[in-house]
Design a protein around this motif. Structure first.
Motif, PDB file in Angstrom:
ATOM      1  N   VAL A 128      -8.893  -0.729  43.172  1.00 27.48           N
ATOM      2  CA  VAL A 128     -10.095  -0.148  42.581  1.00 27.48           C
ATOM      3  C   VAL A 128     -10.925  -1.274  41.978  1.00 27.48           C
ATOM      4  CG1 VAL A 128     -10.983   1.470  40.875  1.00 27.48           C
ATOM      5  CG2 VAL A 128      -8.853   1.976  42.084  1.00 27.48           C
ATOM      6  N   ALA A 129     -12.107  -1.374  42.427  1.00 29.21           N
ATOM      7  CA  ALA A 129     -12.984  -2.430  41.906  1.00 29.21           C
ATOM      8  C   ALA A 129     -13.369  -2.107  40.463  1.00 29.21           C
ATOM      9  CB  ALA A 129     -14.235  -2.529  42.772  1.00 29.21           C
ATOM     10  N   GLN A 130     -13.140  -3.030  39.552  1.00 31.65           N
ATOM     11  CA  GLN A 130     -13.455  -2.842  38.136  1.00 31.65           C
ATOM     12  C   GLN A 130     -14.763  -3.540  37.796  1.00 31.65           C
ATOM     13  OE1 GLN A 130     -10.134  -4.207  35.861  1.00 31.65           O
ATOM     14  NE2 GLN A 130      -8.831  -2.463  36.405  1.00 31.65           N
ATOM     15  N   ALA A 131     -15.634  -2.762  37.152  1.00 37.37           N
ATOM     16  CA  ALA A 131     -16.916  -3.341  36.752  1.00 37.37           C
ATOM     17  C   ALA A 131     -16.690  -4.291  35.580  1.00 37.37           C
ATOM     18  CB  ALA A 131     -17.887  -2.224  36.347  1.00 37.37           C
ATOM     19  N   PRO A 132     -17.411  -5.385  35.516  1.00 37.38           N
ATOM     20  CA  PRO A 132     -17.252  -6.318  34.394  1.00 37.38           C
ATOM     21  C   PRO A 132     -17.663  -5.655  33.076  1.00 37.38           C
ATOM     22  CG  PRO A 132     -19.210  -6.843  35.696  1.00 37.38           C
ATOM     23  CD  PRO A 132     -18.456  -5.807  36.464  1.00 37.38           C
ATOM     24  N   ALA A 133     -16.987  -6.046  32.002  1.00 33.00           N
ATOM     25  CA  ALA A 133     -17.299  -5.486  30.690  1.00 33.00           C
ATOM     26  C   ALA A 133     -18.737  -5.857  30.310  1.00 33.00           C
ATOM     27  CB  ALA A 133     -16.332  -6.025  29.645  1.00 33.00           C
ATOM     28  N   PRO A 134     -19.473  -4.902  29.741  1.00 33.72           N
ATOM     29  CA  PRO A 134     -20.864  -5.197  29.380  1.00 33.72           C
ATOM     30  C   PRO A 134     -20.948  -6.214  28.247  1.00 33.72           C
ATOM     31  CG  PRO A 134     -20.185  -3.083  28.471  1.00 33.72           C
ATOM     32  CD  PRO A 134     -19.079  -3.534  29.368  1.00 33.72           C
ATOM     33  N   ALA A 135     -22.004  -6.979  28.265  1.00 28.06           N
ATOM     34  CA  ALA A 135     -22.236  -7.923  27.176  1.00 28.06           C
ATOM     35  C   ALA A 135     -22.585  -7.138  25.909  1.00 28.06           C
ATOM     36  CB  ALA A 135     -23.372  -8.871  27.543  1.00 28.06           C
ATOM     37  N   THR A 179     -22.017  -3.802   9.574  1.00 32.34           N
ATOM     38  CA  THR A 179     -21.820  -4.603  10.786  1.00 32.34           C
ATOM     39  C   THR A 179     -21.903  -3.655  11.973  1.00 32.34           C
ATOM     40  OG1 THR A 179     -20.392  -6.190   9.631  1.00 32.34           O
ATOM     41  CG2 THR A 179     -20.273  -6.130  12.041  1.00 32.34           C
ATOM     42  N   ALA A 180     -22.795  -3.970  12.921  1.00 35.36           N
ATOM     43  CA  ALA A 180     -23.017  -3.093  14.086  1.00 35.36           C
ATOM     44  C   ALA A 180     -22.828  -3.878  15.379  1.00 35.36           C
ATOM     45  CB  ALA A 180     -24.407  -2.489  14.037  1.00 35.36           C
ATOM     46  N   VAL A 181     -22.285  -3.203  16.387  1.00 36.36           N
ATOM     47  CA  VAL A 181     -22.089  -3.784  17.704  1.00 36.36           C
ATOM     48  C   VAL A 181     -22.853  -2.932  18.713  1.00 36.36           C
ATOM     49  CG1 VAL A 181     -20.436  -4.451  19.488  1.00 36.36           C
ATOM     50  CG2 VAL A 181     -19.805  -4.647  17.060  1.00 36.36           C
ATOM     51  N   TYR A 182     -23.736  -3.601  19.492  1.00 35.99           N
ATOM     52  CA  TYR A 182     -24.544  -2.906  20.517  1.00 35.99           C
ATOM     53  C   TYR A 182     -24.218  -3.498  21.887  1.00 35.99           C
ATOM     54  CZ  TYR A 182     -27.635  -1.034  16.835  1.00 35.99           C
ATOM     55  OH  TYR A 182     -28.147  -0.389  15.737  1.00 35.99           O
ATOM     56  N   GLU A 183     -24.318  -2.652  22.910  1.00 28.09           N
ATOM     57  CA  GLU A 183     -24.245  -3.141  24.280  1.00 28.09           C
ATOM     58  C   GLU A 183     -25.582  -3.714  24.699  1.00 28.09           C
ATOM     59  OE1 GLU A 183     -22.943  -0.168  26.976  1.00 28.09           O
ATOM     60  OE2 GLU A 183     -20.834  -0.304  26.388  1.00 28.09           O
ATOM     61  N   LEU A 184     -25.559  -4.675  25.623  1.00 28.76           N
ATOM     62  CA  LEU A 184     -26.756  -5.239  26.184  1.00 28.76           C
ATOM     63  C   LEU A 184     -26.834  -4.849  27.665  1.00 28.76           C
ATOM     64  CD1 LEU A 184     -26.715  -8.831  24.624  1.00 28.76           C
ATOM     65  CD2 LEU A 184     -28.040  -6.845  23.883  1.00 28.76           C
ATOM     66  N   ASP A 185     -27.880  -4.148  28.065  1.00 25.64           N
ATOM     67  CA  ASP A 185     -28.047  -3.706  29.448  1.00 25.64           C
ATOM     68  C   ASP A 185     -28.731  -4.792  30.281  1.00 25.64           C
ATOM     69  OD1 ASP A 185     -26.880  -1.338  28.702  1.00 25.64           O
ATOM     70  OD2 ASP A 185     -28.818  -0.345  28.366  1.00 25.64           O
ATOM     71  N   ALA A 241     -32.127  -5.764  18.564  1.00 27.44           N
ATOM     72  CA  ALA A 241     -33.204  -5.667  19.554  1.00 27.44           C
ATOM     73  C   ALA A 241     -33.835  -7.033  19.817  1.00 27.44           C
ATOM     74  CB  ALA A 241     -34.259  -4.680  19.065  1.00 27.44           C
ATOM     75  N   GLN A 242     -33.969  -7.823  18.755  1.00 26.63           N
ATOM     76  CA  GLN A 242     -34.541  -9.159  18.937  1.00 26.63           C
ATOM     77  C   GLN A 242     -33.616 -10.041  19.773  1.00 26.63           C
ATOM     78  OE1 GLN A 242     -35.068 -11.441  15.351  1.00 26.63           O
ATOM     79  NE2 GLN A 242     -36.413 -12.931  16.330  1.00 26.63           N
ATOM     80  N   TYR A 243     -32.327  -9.998  19.486  1.00 30.07           N
ATOM     81  CA  TYR A 243     -31.382 -10.798  20.262  1.00 30.07           C
ATOM     82  C   TYR A 243     -31.351 -10.342  21.722  1.00 30.07           C
ATOM     83  CZ  TYR A 243     -29.487 -13.174  16.161  1.00 30.07           C
ATOM     84  OH  TYR A 243     -29.345 -13.956  15.058  1.00 30.07           O
ATOM     85  N   ALA A 244     -31.496  -9.046  21.947  1.00 29.70           N
ATOM     86  CA  ALA A 244     -31.531  -8.553  23.326  1.00 29.70           C
ATOM     87  C   ALA A 244     -32.727  -9.132  24.069  1.00 29.70           C
ATOM     88  CB  ALA A 244     -31.583  -7.023  23.320  1.00 29.70           C
ATOM     89  N   ARG A 245     -33.891  -9.136  23.435  1.00 24.89           N
ATOM     90  CA  ARG A 245     -35.089  -9.693  24.080  1.00 24.89           C
ATOM     91  C   ARG A 245     -34.930 -11.186  24.333  1.00 24.89           C
ATOM     92  NH1 ARG A 245     -37.552  -6.465  20.103  1.00 24.89           N
ATOM     93  NH2 ARG A 245     -38.010  -8.334  18.857  1.00 24.89           N
ATOM     94  N   LEU A 246     -34.396 -11.890  23.354  1.00 26.98           N
ATOM     95  CA  LEU A 246     -34.243 -13.341  23.496  1.00 26.98           C
ATOM     96  C   LEU A 246     -33.293 -13.711  24.634  1.00 26.98           C
ATOM     97  CD1 LEU A 246     -34.019 -14.388  19.721  1.00 26.98           C
ATOM     98  CD2 LEU A 246     -35.928 -14.782  21.281  1.00 26.98           C
ATOM     99  N   SER A 247     -32.325 -12.854  24.905  1.00 22.09           N
ATOM    100  CA  SER A 247     -31.349 -13.150  25.948  1.00 22.09           C
ATOM    101  C   SER A 247     -31.694 -12.485  27.280  1.00 22.09           C
ATOM    102  CB  SER A 247     -29.952 -12.702  25.497  1.00 22.09           C
ATOM    103  OG  SER A 247     -29.954 -11.319  25.180  1.00 22.09           O
ATOM    104  N   GLY A 248     -32.884 -11.875  27.369  1.00 29.39           N
ATOM    105  CA  GLY A 248     -33.316 -11.277  28.620  1.00 29.39           C
ATOM    106  C   GLY A 248     -32.642  -9.954  28.942  1.00 29.39           C
ATOM    107  N   HIS A 249     -32.212  -9.246  27.936  1.00 30.39           N
ATOM    108  CA  HIS A 249     -31.573  -7.955  28.136  1.00 30.39           C
ATOM    109  C   HIS A 249     -32.379  -6.850  27.461  1.00 30.39           C
ATOM    110  CE1 HIS A 249     -28.141 -10.657  28.862  1.00 30.39           C
ATOM    111  NE2 HIS A 249     -27.592  -9.662  29.548  1.00 30.39           N
ATOM    112  N   ARG A 250     -31.901  -5.651  27.707  1.00 33.05           N
ATOM    113  CA  ARG A 250     -32.403  -4.504  26.961  1.00 33.05           C
ATOM    114  C   ARG A 250     -31.290  -4.032  26.026  1.00 33.05           C
ATOM    115  NH1 ARG A 250     -34.314  -0.022  31.012  1.00 33.05           N
ATOM    116  NH2 ARG A 250     -32.214  -0.525  31.804  1.00 33.05           N
ATOM    117  N   LEU A 251     -31.678  -3.538  24.871  1.00 33.33           N
ATOM    118  CA  LEU A 251     -30.678  -3.082  23.918  1.00 33.33           C
ATOM    119  C   LEU A 251     -30.071  -1.772  24.400  1.00 33.33           C
ATOM    120  CD1 LEU A 251     -29.397  -3.785  21.188  1.00 33.33           C
ATOM    121  CD2 LEU A 251     -31.080  -2.293  20.096  1.00 33.33           C
ATOM    122  N   GLY A 252     -28.741  -1.756  24.482  1.00 35.90           N
ATOM    123  CA  GLY A 252     -28.036  -0.566  24.946  1.00 35.90           C
ATOM    124  C   GLY A 252     -27.532   0.291  23.808  1.00 35.90           C
ATOM    125  N   ARG A 253     -26.474   1.014  24.099  1.00 34.85           N
ATOM    126  CA  ARG A 253     -25.964   1.974  23.120  1.00 34.85           C
ATOM    127  C   ARG A 253     -25.225   1.283  21.979  1.00 34.85           C
ATOM    128  NH1 ARG A 253     -20.521   3.473  23.385  1.00 34.85           N
ATOM    129  NH2 ARG A 253     -19.318   2.307  24.950  1.00 34.85           N
TER     130      ARG A 253
END
Length: 253
Positions: free
Chosen positions: A40-47, A247-253, A191-203
């Protein structure tokens, strides 16, 4: 229904084949199929991005907590307790005269202890000190100065004003505002870190509150000094401040 073949006929056929120099054919047997391993192909863990959010909120005090009492010294325990009781009675009368309800007056401590005079390494009993302190909740902050003045006048040199603290009757709304500010701060950083790294802020993956604080101004008054001051006894309530850290942890899409 198949007709069985006699064994002698099979044997004879085998002999005939051997005579002609032809090989015998073995009966087909079942062949085990190779085992198939499912992969079963496993998707890589999201950033993810982990941030700390800080927030605070301020509000005006709506109550004052006055800690005041009396302290007297006399030659005997009986005389000290008697003088202390009279002074405490005058203090309570003054407090009630300011419209303070009985539920807002609480005895904090009562004490009786010997007093010694120390000279040249020797101690001499001078008498006994009796003291009693009260906490008074003033529900109209503007009336705090008048209460202090009334206590001072009623108790004279026996009076003590130990502290005045301004507070809120219900701290919950102010603390809720501080938590919201901390949450908004964490979300904005993520949200700022997501933009700086070229991502969108996830859940939001996780959120933990690491610290809360509550600061109420308390003008210091030396406990060993007689209550003093004159008309007015000015007070400054200042602001009540609540803080929150998460302290909050967000996914990066």
């Amino acid at each position: 229904m198949p007709v069985p073949v006699p064994r002698t006929t099979v044997t004879a056929a085998a002999v005939a084949l051997l005579a002609l120099g032809l090989p015998l054919l073995a009966a087909p047997t079942a062949v085990a199929a190779p085992a198939l391993t499912a992969r079963v192909a496993q998707a890589p863990a999201p950033a993810t991005v982990t941030v700390t959010g800080n927030g605070s909120a301020t509000g005006a005090a709506d109550i004052a907590l006055v800690n005041a009492g009396v302290e007297v010294t006399a030659k005997t325990t009986t005389a000290a307790l008697s003088a202390q009781s009279k002074a405490a009675g005058r203090l309570l009368d003054a407090v009630r005269g300011q419209g303070i309800a009985e539920k807002d007056i609480r005895t904090d401590s009562v004490s009786l202890s010997p007093v010694y005079d120390y000279q040249d390494g020797a101690s001499t009993l001078k008498g006994y000190q009796a003291a009693q302190s009260f906490t008074v909740k003033v529900r109209e902050v503007a009336a705090t100065g008048a209460l202090l003045e009334a206590v001072v006048k009623a108790t004279g040199n026996a009076g003590r004003v130990n502290s005045v603290t301004f507070d809120l009757e219900d701290r919950s709304p102010l603390q809720a505002r501080a938590r919201k500010a901390a949450h908004d701060d964490a979300h904005a950083k993520a949200a700022q870190y997501a933009r700086l790294s070229g991502h969108r802020l996830g859940r939001l993956v996780s959120l933990a509150e690491s610290d809360t604080g509550y600061f109420a101004p308390a003008p210091p008054v030396a406990a060993d000094e007689p209550a003093g001051g004159g008309a007015g006894v000015p007070v400054a309530p200042g602001e009540i401040r609540a803080t929150s850290t998460i302290t909050a942890v967000y996914e990066l899409d």
